[in-house]
Structure formats: C-alpha cells, structure tokens
Enzyme design. Structure first.
Site, PDB file in Angstrom:
ATOM      1  N   CYS A 141       0.781  17.047 -29.790  1.00  0.00           N
ATOM      2  CA  CYS A 141       1.288  15.894 -30.547  1.00  0.00           C
ATOM      3  C   CYS A 141       1.444  16.200 -32.033  1.00  0.00           C
ATOM      4  O   CYS A 141       1.990  15.381 -32.775  1.00  0.00           O
ATOM      5  CB  CYS A 141       0.356  14.701 -30.363  1.00  0.00           C
ATOM      6  SG  CYS A 141      -0.004  14.349 -28.645  1.00  0.00           S
ATOM      7  N   CYS A 144      -3.443   1.385 -26.744  1.00  0.00           N
ATOM      8  CA  CYS A 144      -2.743   2.635 -26.432  1.00  0.00           C
ATOM      9  C   CYS A 144      -1.386   2.709 -27.115  1.00  0.00           C
ATOM     10  O   CYS A 144      -0.674   1.704 -27.204  1.00  0.00           O
ATOM     11  CB  CYS A 144      -2.477   2.741 -24.930  1.00  0.00           C
ATOM     12  SG  CYS A 144      -3.926   2.573 -23.900  1.00  0.00           S
ATOM     13  N   LYS A 170       0.668   3.609 -32.392  1.00  0.00           N
ATOM     14  CA  LYS A 170       0.383   2.455 -31.545  1.00  0.00           C
ATOM     15  C   LYS A 170       1.614   1.579 -31.336  1.00  0.00           C
ATOM     16  O   LYS A 170       1.913   1.179 -30.222  1.00  0.00           O
ATOM     17  CB  LYS A 170      -0.769   1.643 -32.185  1.00  0.00           C
ATOM     18  CG  LYS A 170      -0.931   0.235 -31.674  1.00  0.00           C
ATOM     19  CD  LYS A 170      -1.557   0.219 -30.309  1.00  0.00           C
ATOM     20  CE  LYS A 170      -0.788  -0.199 -29.141  1.00  0.00           C
ATOM     21  NZ  LYS A 170       0.305  -0.961 -28.934  1.00  0.00           N
ATOM     22  N   HIS A 174       5.222   6.859 -30.116  1.00  0.00           N
ATOM     23  CA  HIS A 174       4.716   8.230 -30.159  1.00  0.00           C
ATOM     24  C   HIS A 174       5.586   9.166 -29.326  1.00  0.00           C
ATOM     25  O   HIS A 174       5.220   9.527 -28.203  1.00  0.00           O
ATOM     26  CB  HIS A 174       3.262   8.233 -29.670  1.00  0.00           C
ATOM     27  CG  HIS A 174       2.593   9.569 -29.753  1.00  0.00           C
ATOM     28  ND1 HIS A 174       2.952  10.552 -30.656  1.00  0.00           N
ATOM     29  CD2 HIS A 174       1.552  10.095 -29.030  1.00  0.00           C
ATOM     30  CE1 HIS A 174       2.185  11.613 -30.485  1.00  0.00           C
ATOM     31  NE2 HIS A 174       1.336  11.360 -29.514  1.00  0.00           N
TER      32      HIS A 174
END
Ligand SMILES: CC(C)(COP(=O)(O)OP(=O)(O)OC[C@H]1O[C@@H](n2cnc3c(N)ncnc32)[C@H](O)[C@@H]1OP(=O)(O)O)[C@@H](O)C(=O)NCCC(=O)NCCS
Length: 384
Positions: A83, A206, A328, A332
């Site tokens: 990431c 998440c 969030k 992402h």
C-alpha cells in the site's frame, strides 16, 4: 543535495474507474505534466506503481505512459511496496532529482480492482501479508488490523466510540472532496449500527476497495523557472522497514516502521511535530489513524483516540488529520494512495481544496504504510 519540488499533481476520483487502470494512469500523468508546466522532455525517469496490474492482465505500464507523453526513450520502472508503493516511487524520484541524476521525475500510482468480488479482492490484498504464517492460516487485512486494535484497546482502553469519531470525521471531510470514493457524511449512530467485519472493527472502521490513479511531477528548483502552481518543497523523504510478520514483533500497539521513518524525516527537515499544520496519514482502518498519530510523535501512546474524539483532528481543530477523507472515506486504491496524499497536499497548498480547505498550510506531512507496517514512507513538505 538540490532543493526538490513537487510541481504538478493530479488524481482521478476514487471509487469505480470507467476506463482501464492503464488509461486512467495515462490521463493523470498527462494532467500532472500539464499542471507542472514542465516540458515532458525534461523527465529523466518515470516510476509507476500498480501492485495488482495482473488483475487486469496488464503489467509494465511505464513505457506505455511514456509513449503517450511523447518520451518513449525515457526509462521507467515499476515500484511495489504494497500500500506504500507510490510513496516509495516518490522517494526514488526525490533521490534522483535531489542528487542530480535527473532534473525531473514523474511518479504515477494506479489500481483497478472493482471488477473483482470482495472475496477475490481480499485474497489479492492478503498477498501483502506473510503467506505461510498469516495468509495461509486465514488472516486478512481487516483481521490483522483488528488484532492491532484489540491489543491497543487492552493496553490503553481505546473505545469503539473513539474509533467511530475518526470514521465520522473522515467521512465528513470526504463529503467535501470531489476526488473521494464516499462523498457522504455518517453519524455515530450509523457507525455503531454498522456490522462487525473483524471484531472490534465495523464496516465504517474499514477503508473500501477503490479504483483510482494519481500522478506527481518532481523537479529540481533550478529547472522549474516560474512555477505554474505553488510547489511543495520536499524537506524530508524517509522510508523505513520493520519485521513484516506480526507474530515476530515485540510490540503490537504501534508500527515500528512509522516510528523509524518519522524520526528520520523530522531529522532531515530539522523540525519537530509541533511545526506541522496538517497531515495525510494511512488510516486503512480507524485504528491505523490512532497508531499513526502516536507513532509519528504527535500524541503520546494511548492518547490519540481520545484527542480525536475530542475533535482535535477535525478540519478546524488543533491538528487537521486527513482533510481529504483519508483512506477510510476518500478511498484506498492501494498503489495510488501515496501519490494521492500528495495531490491533496498540493491542492491544500494551492488553496484549491474548497470546503475542505485547512486554515494553515506552511508545513504538511504524508504518511503511507505498506501492509501491516513492513514498510513505511514519511514525507514532509513546506510552502515555498
Ligand atoms: C469492509 C468490506 C469487507 C466490505 O465489503 P462488502 O461487505 O463486500 O461490501 P459491499 O462491497 O458488498 O458493499 C456493501 C455496501 O457497503 C458499502 N461499503 C463497502 N465497503 C465500505 C467501507 N469500507 N466503508 C463504508 N462503506 C462501505 C458499499 O458502498 C455498499 O453500499 P451500498 O449498499 O449503499 O451500495 C470491504 O470494504 C473491505 O474488505 N475493506 C478493507 C479493504 C482492505 O483490506 N484494504 C487493505 C488495507 S491494508
């Protein structure tokens, strides 16, 4: 070292891309180059991040982007650091430009996974964990971060409502961000009523699976001339690693790679956390925002969740955190996330952030984590 600037930045909206990852990456690369006012022929290197390009049967997109820019002879390389891939690309760009190996470098991050179902996307992402010990035994990223949240809660009493305050704040910011995946506010009741994904983490703790692309142009101050936008001066570009598998770590209430990279970044820039006006941090799960604020040195261990619930990290608070909406709620798209954080800081420094504009823009910090902290980048930017 030469003074090195970010002179152009562009992003798609995160969420579901209408075109292929390669097309979106090319589009943002062209937009960022255009914004920079730099002749593409000044680009000495292109770094592209696209960790899951294989899901689209397309790898090696650097030469395709360079060809579209009219610079097919320029070298490119793909940088993968889970990431934190495109912030790792930014670090390489900084090293090349600051050292004089290149006058300008293009950094692009892109991901497209929306054609996959949740199970398939989860199994792709889990490849970033330790296969024999974690993934093969059923670990997923929500599960691994839930473990960190449980350990943090046991040691410091971190409460669900405190994590919920972070989700509510980041959704409120994303609701004001045209690049964001979720442009909707949520209430604490919505948060508390959302299903548990991996206890104690709920749906609204998440990040989502997002498509997206972002690009950044880095150049040496002396080759820029009169910049066409307010540049970000890169005062620090630090990367660190740590024990990748969680079972071998001595401590699970924070991420050692963040701590190491933060110390290096503040030392490079010659400032302390008190100088920073706002931050974009890696909140893949709300507990990750708590750990980031503590590991970066903004809050003592065990105090960031309460400070967030008290409103200190809101857009108009003492220390705005994730004015973009963060991972969030802005979303992402893994390999685009690090470059996308820089796009947010670029827009904030240029007072283009509209309703999510933060009040002070002298110093900003970007923090981007790979997986559960096996790698981390911390960048510090100053207004010229
Ligand atoms: C949380 C998660 C499991 C939800 O997936 P899901 O249950 O399959 O959800 P769906 O995609 O079916 O979406 C159902 C609804 O929830 C919404 N939603 C999905 N994920 C969401 C999230 N993270 N936050 C808020 N809303 C979300 C969708 O928009 C959809 O809303 P709608 O019904 O109004 O259209 C998934 O988003 C996830 O695994 N996220 C973590 C990704 C990750 O691990 N990244 C790496 C971090 S290191």
């Amino acid at each position: 070292m030469r003074e090195t600037w970010v002179v152009g930045a562009a992003s798609t909206r995160y969420g579901r891309l209408p075109d292929s990852g390669r097309e979106a990456a090319t589009r943002v690369a062209l937009e960022a180059m255009d914004r920079s006012g730099i002749d593409p022929k000044r680009i000495g290197q292109t770094y592209v991040s696209n960790a899951f390009g294989v899901a689209e049967r397309q790898a090696h997109i650097g030469p395709l982007i360079n060809t579209a820019l009219g610079i097919p002879d320029v070298p490119s390389a793909t940088i993968e650091s889970a990431c934190s891939s495109s912030s790792a690309g930014l670090h390489e760009a900084f090293v090349h430009v600051a050292s004089g190996f290149a006058d300008a470098v293009l950094v692009v991050g892109v991901e497209k996974l929306s054609h996959l179902d949740t199970l398939t996307a989860t199994s792709y992402f889990a490849m970033g964990a330790d296969y024999p010990f974690e993934t093969r035994n059923g670990a997923t990223f929500p599960g691994l971060y839930a473990t960190l949240a449980n350990v943090h809660a046991r040691k410091y009493g971190t409460r669900s409502e405190e994590l919920g305050a972070i989700a509510v704040k980041n959704h409120a910011n994303a609701a004001r961000n045209p690049h964001a995946h979720f442009q909707k506010e949520i209430s604490m009741d919505t948060y508390l009523g959302s299903p548990i994904i991996a206890s104690p983490l709920r749906l609204y703790d998440c990040c989502p699976f997002s498509d997206g692309a972002a690009a950044v142009v880095v150049a040496a101050r002396e080759v820029v001339g009169a910049p066409s936008a307010e540049p970000l001066v890169i005062r620090a570009s630090a990367r660190a690693g740590s024990i990748a598998d969680m079972q071998d770590r001595p401590e699970l209430t924070g991420l050692a790679a963040t701590q190491t990279a933060a110390v290096a970044a503040f030392r490079q820039a010659g400032i302390g956390p008190e100088k920073v006006d706002f931050l974009e941090v890696h909140d893949c799960f709300t507990i990750a925002e708590v750990m980031a604020l503590e590991d970066l040195g903004f809050y003592a261990k065990g105090s960031a969740a309460k400070a967030s619930a008290d409103g200190e990290t809101a857009r108009d608070g003492k220390l705005p955190v994730n004015p973009s909406g963060g991972l969030k709620a802005k979303g992402h798209p893994v390999s685009a996330t690090g470059a996308g954080q820089v796009v947010e800081i670029f827009e904030q420094f240029n007072h283009e952030a509209g309703a999510r504009q933060v009040p002070r823009t002298e110093w900003a910090l970007a923090h981007n984590v790979g997986a559960t902290g096996g790698s981390c980048s911390v960048h510090l930017f100053q207004h010229r």
